[in-house]
Design an enzyme around this catalytic site. Structure first.
Site, PDB file in Angstrom:
ATOM      1  N   SER A  90       0.843  -1.189   0.000  1.00  0.00           N
ATOM      2  CA  SER A  90       0.000   0.000   0.000  1.00  0.00           C
ATOM      3  C   SER A  90       0.885   1.247   0.000  1.00  0.00           C
ATOM      4  O   SER A  90       1.683   1.422  -0.915  1.00  0.00           O
ATOM      5  CB  SER A  90      -0.972  -0.048   1.190  1.00  0.00           C
ATOM      6  N   MET A  91       0.800   2.127   0.996  1.00  0.00           N
ATOM      7  CA  MET A  91       1.684   3.292   1.013  1.00  0.00           C
ATOM      8  C   MET A  91       3.146   2.876   0.891  1.00  0.00           C
ATOM      9  O   MET A  91       3.953   3.586   0.269  1.00  0.00           O
ATOM     10  CB  MET A  91       1.477   4.085   2.304  1.00  0.00           C
TER      11      MET A  91
END
Length: 260
Positions: A90-91
Site C-alpha cells: 500500500s503506502m
C-alpha cells in the site's frame, strides 16, 4: 546505523540478500516482525522505521513524499550499496517505488527487484480512503472496513488515539502525490494484488508494467486490501518462492512458512 533500521536481533542472519520492507499507512516496522523466520537465512528482512511511530514516536512525521524519499535516500545510501530488494505494501509500495526512482535518476545502485502490493501504479490517481479530515469515528469505520485496524486496537481507545494521527498524516502523504509518468526503470517489478481488494483492483496493479524496462509479473491472491496480514502464511509462501530466484542457494535454504 541509520534511524530507519533496527540493530540486528540475536540470531538474525548476518549474510543474505537484503530486503527493505516499507510499511502501509498507519503501520510500522512491526508489521514485518515475523517475516524473517518464514523467509529463511538467504533473505535479510530489514523493516523500515518511519518517523512518528513506534520507536520514533517523538519525531515529526512526513506528509510530503518527496521530502521523505530524499531523507530515506540520504540515510540508507550506504546500506543500499550491497545487493538488495525493496518490498512495500500500500503506502509502502509508493515509498519503495519513489525511492528506487530517485536513485535511478541520480545513478545510484538500484534494487535487484521491486516487490509491490496493494497500490495503484503511479500514473493512476492515488486510492481514495475516505476524507482525511473526517471525524475519528468515521475514519475508524473506513479503516476497519478495509481490515486496517486490528480488533485488539478497536477495543482500546487509547491505542486508537495513537493510531489515528499517524494514519491521517500517511493518508495526506498518499493523497497529495499527483499521477506521474517517468522513464521505465531497468528493475524487475513483481506485484501482488488481493482478489477481493475494494481499494485497488488487480487491473490497476497490472498497470505497474509500464514502469519497468525489465521483467514484470503479477500474482493475484485471495483476500482484501490487507491480504498480507489476513492470509499471511499463504502470502509469505508465494513471496518466498518469488525470492528464491534472487538468492544464490534457492529454495533448499528456506524454512517452512510459519502458521498465521
Amino acid at each position: 546505523m541509520t534511524r530507519y533500521l533496527s540493530a540486528p536481533r540475536p540470531g538474525a542472519p548476518a549474510t543474505g540478500l537484503r530486503m527493505f520492507c516499507f510499511p502501509y499507512a498507519g503501520g510500522g516496522a512491526s508489521t514485518y516482525a515475523s517475516w524473517q523466520r518464514a523467509l529463511g537465512d538467504q533473505i535479510r528482512v530489514l523493516p523500515i522505521h518511519l518517523p512518528g511511530r513506534e520507536g520514533r514516536m517523538s519525531e515529526q512525521r512526513f506528509t510530503d513524499l518527496d521530502e521523505l524519499t530524499e531523507d530515506l535516500d540520504w540515510e540508507l545510501d550506504a546500506q543500499l550499496d550491497e545487493p538488495h530488494l525493496f518490498f512495500g505494501h500500500s503506502m509502502g509500495a509508493l515509498i519503495a517505488f519513489s525511492l528506487a526512482l530517485r536513485r535511478f535518476e541520480r545513478g545510484a545502485p538500484l534494487p535487484k527487484a521491486l516487490v509491490l502490493a496493494a497500490y495503484r501504479a503511479p500514473h493512476l490517481a492515488p486510492p481514495k480512503i475516505g476524507d482525511v479530515d473526517a471525524p475519528d469515528a468515521e475514519l475508524v469505520d473506513v479503516l476497519s472496513a478495509l481490515g486496517g485496524i486490528p480488533d485488539a486496537v478497536l477495543r482500546h481507545p487509547e491505542w486508537l488515539s495513537t493510531l489515528l494521527p499517524i494514519a491521517r498524516d500517511d493518508l495526506v502523504l498518499c493523497a497529495t502525490v499527483p499521477p506521474r509518468e517517468q522513464q521505465p526503470m531497468p528493475v524487475p517489478i513483481h506485484v501482488f494484488a488481493g482478489r477481493e481488494d475494494p481499494l485497488v483492483a488487480p487491473v490497476e496493479m497490472s498497470e505497474w508494467s509500464r514502469h519497468t524496462a525489465d521483467e514484470f509479473e503479477m500474482r493475484i491472491l485471495p483476500g482484501r486490501h490487507f491480504f498480507i496480514k489476513e492470509r499471511e502464511t499463504h502470502f509469505l509462501d508465494h513471496l518466498a518462492h518469488l525470492l528464491d530466484r534472487y538468492t544464490s542457494d534457492g529454495p533448499a535454504s528456506r524454512r517452512p512458512a510459519r502458521a498465521a
